[in-house]
Structures are given as C-alpha cells and as structure tokens.
Design a protein around this motif. Structure first.
Motif, short mmCIF file in Angstrom:
data_model
loop_
_atom_site.label_atom_id
_atom_site.label_comp_id
_atom_site.label_asym_id
_atom_site.label_seq_id
_atom_site.Cartn_x
_atom_site.Cartn_y
_atom_site.Cartn_z
N LEU A 105 -1.55 1.12 -10.31
CA LEU A 105 -1.97 -0.06 -9.57
C LEU A 105 -0.74 -0.69 -8.92
O LEU A 105 0.25 -0.98 -9.61
N THR A 148 6.36 -6.90 -4.43
CA THR A 148 5.57 -5.72 -4.78
C THR A 148 5.90 -5.28 -6.20
O THR A 148 7.06 -5.12 -6.56
N LEU A 171 -7.83 -10.37 -8.91
CA LEU A 171 -8.61 -9.23 -8.47
C LEU A 171 -10.01 -9.27 -9.04
O LEU A 171 -10.23 -9.51 -10.23
N PRO A 217 -1.42 -12.37 -8.98
CA PRO A 217 -1.42 -10.95 -8.62
C PRO A 217 -2.62 -10.62 -7.75
O PRO A 217 -3.75 -11.08 -7.98
N TYR A 246 0.48 -4.01 -6.51
CA TYR A 246 0.00 -5.34 -6.17
C TYR A 246 1.20 -6.22 -5.86
O TYR A 246 2.35 -5.83 -6.09
N SER A 305 -9.39 -9.13 -3.57
CA SER A 305 -8.67 -10.32 -4.03
C SER A 305 -9.48 -11.57 -3.73
O SER A 305 -10.21 -11.62 -2.73
N ASN A 348 -4.12 -5.45 -3.84
CA ASN A 348 -3.64 -4.23 -4.49
C ASN A 348 -3.94 -2.99 -3.69
O ASN A 348 -4.71 -2.98 -2.72
N SER A 349 -3.35 -1.89 -4.13
CA SER A 349 -3.74 -0.55 -3.72
C SER A 349 -3.57 0.36 -4.93
O SER A 349 -3.06 -0.07 -5.98
N GLN A 387 0.85 -1.18 0.00
CA GLN A 387 0.00 0.00 0.00
C GLN A 387 0.89 1.23 0.00
O GLN A 387 1.90 1.29 0.70
N PHE A 445 4.29 -2.57 -9.56
CA PHE A 445 3.31 -1.53 -9.89
C PHE A 445 3.31 -1.28 -11.39
O PHE A 445 4.30 -1.53 -12.09
#
Length: 316
Positions: A267, A289, A215, A251, A269, A205, A254-255, A14, A291
């Motif tokens: 995104l 992590t 997702l 995957p 994740y 998720s 997420n944030s 996050q 993105f």
C-alpha cells in the motif's frame, strides 16, 4: 527496514511496476505545476531515484493550474498519464486530462496531449485511475454530483472506448454518507483498484485533507457487473486512518503495487507527520509518500493495519 517517509513532499503517490523490472513513481508536486517521474528496481530505491519533469503546466489557458494526482498507466503497449488540471484563469474548474507517449521508455519520447476526458456532468472532476477487468478497460474517478447539494465529490466508474474516451453508462458507486466521509468536506476521491480473491476492491479517500483524511473501501464480486452500483458493498468504517500513536496523520490517496518478490501486497499513500496545519491544507507541502506491506483477513478482504511510524527524520 523500509524508509518512512519514502519520498518527502509528494502527495497522491502512484507506482506502476512494469515488465522491465522497474517501479515507476509519480505523485502530486507541491507547486501543482508539473508532472514528475522516478524509477527504481526497488521500492526503497525510489527515495533517492533521480526525478524527471516530463510535462509542465501551460502558462495560460487549459491545463494551466492545479496539476494534481497524476497516474502512469500502460494501456495497449502505450504509456498514458491521467491527471487533474484547471485553466490558468479559472483554477477551480478542475477536470481530468490525458497524455500519451508511444515510446517504450516513458522518460523519453514525446508526451502528446490527448485532451480532456468528457464526462456526463461538466463538473469538478479529478483523480482518474484505470484498470482492466474481464477484458474491459475501465476508468474510475471522483466528480461533483450536481444532484447532491453540499457534496464535493463522489466516485464514478465507466467503461472506455479508448484510453481517453468513455463509453456507455457512467455509474455512481459511492457518495459521502457516513460521518467519517463528511468531516470538513463531504468527499469521496482518489479511487484505486485491487483485484484479488475473486473480488474487486476499490479504495477511496474521504473527508478533508487534514488529519481526518482516511481510506474507505468498496467491494464487488469479480463476476458481477461493476457498473451496477448494487454490486458494490461499502465498508461502514474507514479501513485506514490516522495513527496518533505512530505520529502519522491523514493517510490517504493511495495506490497499490507488489513487493520485489512479486507476491507481497504493498500500500502506498501520503500522510503528514503532524496534526495541526497552519492555514489551508492545500498550502501545506508536507504530505509525504509512505508505503507498507499489508495482509488479508480470513474473509478475503484486505487488512491494511495502521500507518507505521516514521524512520526517516525531516531535515530542519
């Protein structure tokens, strides 16, 4: 080119983009015993940013085990960390807990334990996130629904009286129902909210945390009552899933943030770089992590695409 993965061995990522120009990053540490923060003026810079431990699990009692999925949020000019934890002596009795720091710099000051968030059901609960919509602070989280035998977790939503107290009804927005939500475990977890185009999008998720992890997406009109489950429409298919072609598996969790231009949507994740896992996925530390930027469909819904291939190789 963005580094992929961005941060090795950090799951449930996050990022909070603050008014001071920094991206603040937190994630699950693979030892499940601490909360860590990083910051950088660029997203890519998080890869090499110094990491600080701001809180550690208790040796006994509450908040002693399974320190999972921390999220850093700014509410009423105060920093809060939401995270999941269990008693050291009962490591699966996982609930949501809150820390508060009144210092302007979350790396400084004191993180005060505000206690556990009390929910209507006293059941397995985790993955809390908070957001403001039309002047109301909300908490979304994942929790075991005691009325549904065999379901691990559903997505719930509540308004908040303050950053550690829920108020009013607690709405169940989504339970595992489609096949892709029920592989290995019947799971809806890791909610996160994105508000765009007069709509509120909530990603979550689904399924076990192996290569089936993916997702899902809930959508509500911005003018609707978010606590009315009927206001939300669930996508019948995953909106982001494993890419065998790109070598990115499972995957999820997420944030969202925006790129340095303040406009391009991003995104974040975690995912693994391989499909087969030895033993329990929880004991595999290689959820990294990642993105990537994403765009929008003509109907105003997000288009996440597919997980992009790694550009950074793991050291042997």
């Amino acid at each position: 080119m963005h580094p992929h993965p961005l941060v090795l061995n950090r799951a449930d990522p996050q990022v909070h983009r603050h008014t001071d120009g920094f991206y603040y990053f937190t994630a699950t540490h693979p030892d499940y015993d601490r909360i860590v923060l990083r910051r950088s003026r660029t997203l890519s810079g998080l890869a090499t940013a110094a990491e600080s431990v701001v809180w550690r699990a208790h040796p006994t009692g509450d908040m002693g085990a399974h320190i999972w999925a921390p999220e850093l949020h700014r509410v009423d000019d105060t920093w809060y960390l939401y995270f999941a934890a269990a008693p050291a002596e009962d490591e699966w009795a996982i609930r949501v807990w809150v820390l508060e720091n009144t210092h302007p710099d979350p790396f400084r000051g004191t993180w005060t334990e505000k206690g556990r968030i009390e929910t209507a059901w006293d059941t397995f609960s985790l993955d809390a996130t908070t957001f403001v919509h039309r002047g109301t602070q909300y908490l979304a989280w994942a929790q075991q629904d005691p009325s549904r035998d065999g379901h691990n977790t559903a997505i719930l939503l509540s308004a908040m009286a303050n950053p550690w107290t829920l108020t009013g009804p607690q709405a169940l927005l989504s339970s595992p129902e489609y096949d892709w939500e029920c592989v290995g475990h019947k799971v809806n977890e890791g909610p996160y909210v994105l508000q765009r185009h007069d709509r509120v999008f909530l990603t979550y998720s689904a399924s076990a945390t192996d290569h089936h992890y993916c997702l899902g997406l809930l959508t509500a009109d911005a003018g609707s009552d978010l606590l009315d489950p009927a206001a939300w429409t669930k996508s019948p298919v995953p909106v982001f899933a494993t890419s065998e072609a790109n070598g990115v598996y499972g995957p999820g969790h997420n944030s969202f943030t925006v790129a340095e231009d303040g406009e391009t949507d991003v995104l974040l994740y975690h995912a693994r770089p391989y499909k087969e896992i030895d033993g329990d996925p929880l004991n595999d530390p290689n959820r990294h992590t990642r993105f990537q930027t994403f765009g929008w469909n003509p109907d105003g819904t997000p288009e996440f695409g597919v997980p992009v291939a790694d550009t950074v190789k793991e050291s042997a």
